[in-house]
Design an enzyme around this catalytic site. Sequence first.
Site, short mmCIF file in Angstrom:
data_model
loop_
_atom_site.label_atom_id
_atom_site.label_comp_id
_atom_site.label_asym_id
_atom_site.label_seq_id
_atom_site.Cartn_x
_atom_site.Cartn_y
_atom_site.Cartn_z
N LYS A 1 1.25 -1.53 -0.53
CA LYS A 1 0.03 0.01 -0.16
C LYS A 1 0.77 1.28 0.12
O LYS A 1 0.54 2.19 -0.17
CB LYS A 1 -1.44 0.49 1.14
CG LYS A 1 -2.06 -1.28 0.94
CD LYS A 1 -3.07 -1.24 2.09
CE LYS A 1 -4.20 -1.96 2.08
NZ LYS A 1 -3.90 -3.83 3.28
C1 PLP Z 1 -4.53 -4.84 1.67
C2 PLP Z 1 -4.03 -5.88 2.10
C3 PLP Z 1 -4.37 -7.17 0.88
C4 PLP Z 1 -6.26 -6.84 0.02
O1 PLP Z 1 -5.82 -5.54 -0.64
P1 PLP Z 1 -6.87 -5.10 -2.11
O2 PLP Z 1 -6.09 -3.80 -2.64
O3 PLP Z 1 -7.55 -4.89 -0.72
O4 PLP Z 1 -7.38 -6.79 -2.29
C5 PLP Z 1 -3.46 -7.59 0.74
N1 PLP Z 1 -2.31 -8.08 1.43
C6 PLP Z 1 -1.32 -7.28 2.18
C7 PLP Z 1 -0.48 -7.66 3.70
C8 PLP Z 1 -3.04 -5.98 2.64
O5 PLP Z 1 -2.24 -4.63 3.08
#
Ligand code: PLP
Length: 433
Positions: free
Chosen positions: A107
Amino acid sequence: MQFYSTNNASHKSDLKSAVINGMAPDKGLYMPEEISVLPESFWQELPDMDLGEIGYHVLKPYFCPTIPEEEFKKLTKDAFNFPIPLEKVSENISTLELFHGPTLAFKDIGARFLARVMAQFTHDLDQNINVLVATSGDTGSAVANGFLGVEGVDVYVLYPKGLVSDVQEKQFTTLGQNVTAIEIDGTFDDCQRLVKSAFMDDELQKKLVLTSANSINLARFLPQMVYYFYAYAQAIKQGKTDIVVSVPSGNFGNLTAGLIAYRMGLPVKHFIAATNINDIVPKYLDSGIYSPAKSISTPANAMDVGDPSNFVRVQELFNKSWDGIKKTITGFVCKNEEIFEMIDKVFKEEGYILDPHGAIGYKSLNELLKDDEFGIFLATAHPAKFPETVEEIIKQKVEQPDRLKAFLAGTKNVEELSEEFEAFKKYLLKTCK
Ligand SMILES: *Cc1c(COP(=O)(O)O)cnc(C)c1O
């Protein structure tokens, strides 16, 4: 370029209002009105491009000339400033390590980009922008760190009390400056509901500039396209073809980005939507019926989502055709004990340490990949973010990167609120500038 609402294609918005408002006034999510196929020259130059250059080329159609091209070149270079290596895990399976950013999770990529785009837009506002973000773990830290110290923007991170790991919590509760962490006595879905309700509240809308940094914001999920192209370039350099990409999914922003990359011409064979036992989308792929549920907590907690907010975008990309979606996306559900088994097996057999989310990606490829295919799963977080789970399985310490040690040394500082909207609203009216 204009962006339309998934609830009403004739409601259109320019980039700036789509980014600042996050969501369309009719509660729909914004989609680009056009997805342009990348020119031949892009594919020729791709193998030599770095992440910043790829970002510039693939995102330009959506962000320029609202952001002038020269400015945008600098922005992408600055946002995509850490390595994203493709590492071999087993014979036909590699992982794209998305966790080398400031908070050790993928993210960071979307959040760093979004913060820089928003900073471009704050100059000509006479009020602060207040970013509200609901997190099940990693979003909060990535957004908080992405925006830390950005002038004219304050960040409020809402998270479910007791439901995120210590390490995750430290990464957004210790920052100070323009970042406030709010502990909600409820679940992640409650946090998400509070944020959504705030955006829909007339009084708040009138008095404050509120915006989202969840993956509903198009400037958060679109930049994630960058690493799909980068992964493809690495795979091609290794002589791989027939590429299948597995995306460990929660709110489905990550997969949506992959699908848009696909529309722009990315030659991937198909995608796997890998989930934990919050299996709403795999069930939909099986049955054609989408039935949201309460989220269930699992060891891959950043994927504990019972009503994935970006699913409408996925549907939109296929004109809501179940058949169309099934041709491009395969569902996979990983049980809790299978997460543990994979971490154990891959460590013993390959010497590679998976985190619980990546383990789901690996498992899906291990089950579904055909002999002539090359599988890439997205490693969405560093295993050191989940020491409680990982160390117990591999029976040794996971080495902590220095940037993580620095967070752990910080002091937690939070506001506490109930899951009631009125309390949250009162708090915002009192606190926000
Ligand atoms: C947010 C997150 C996900 C999921 O991603 P999305 O875009 O919401 O599907 C998967 N793994 C980790 C470690 C995350 O932080």
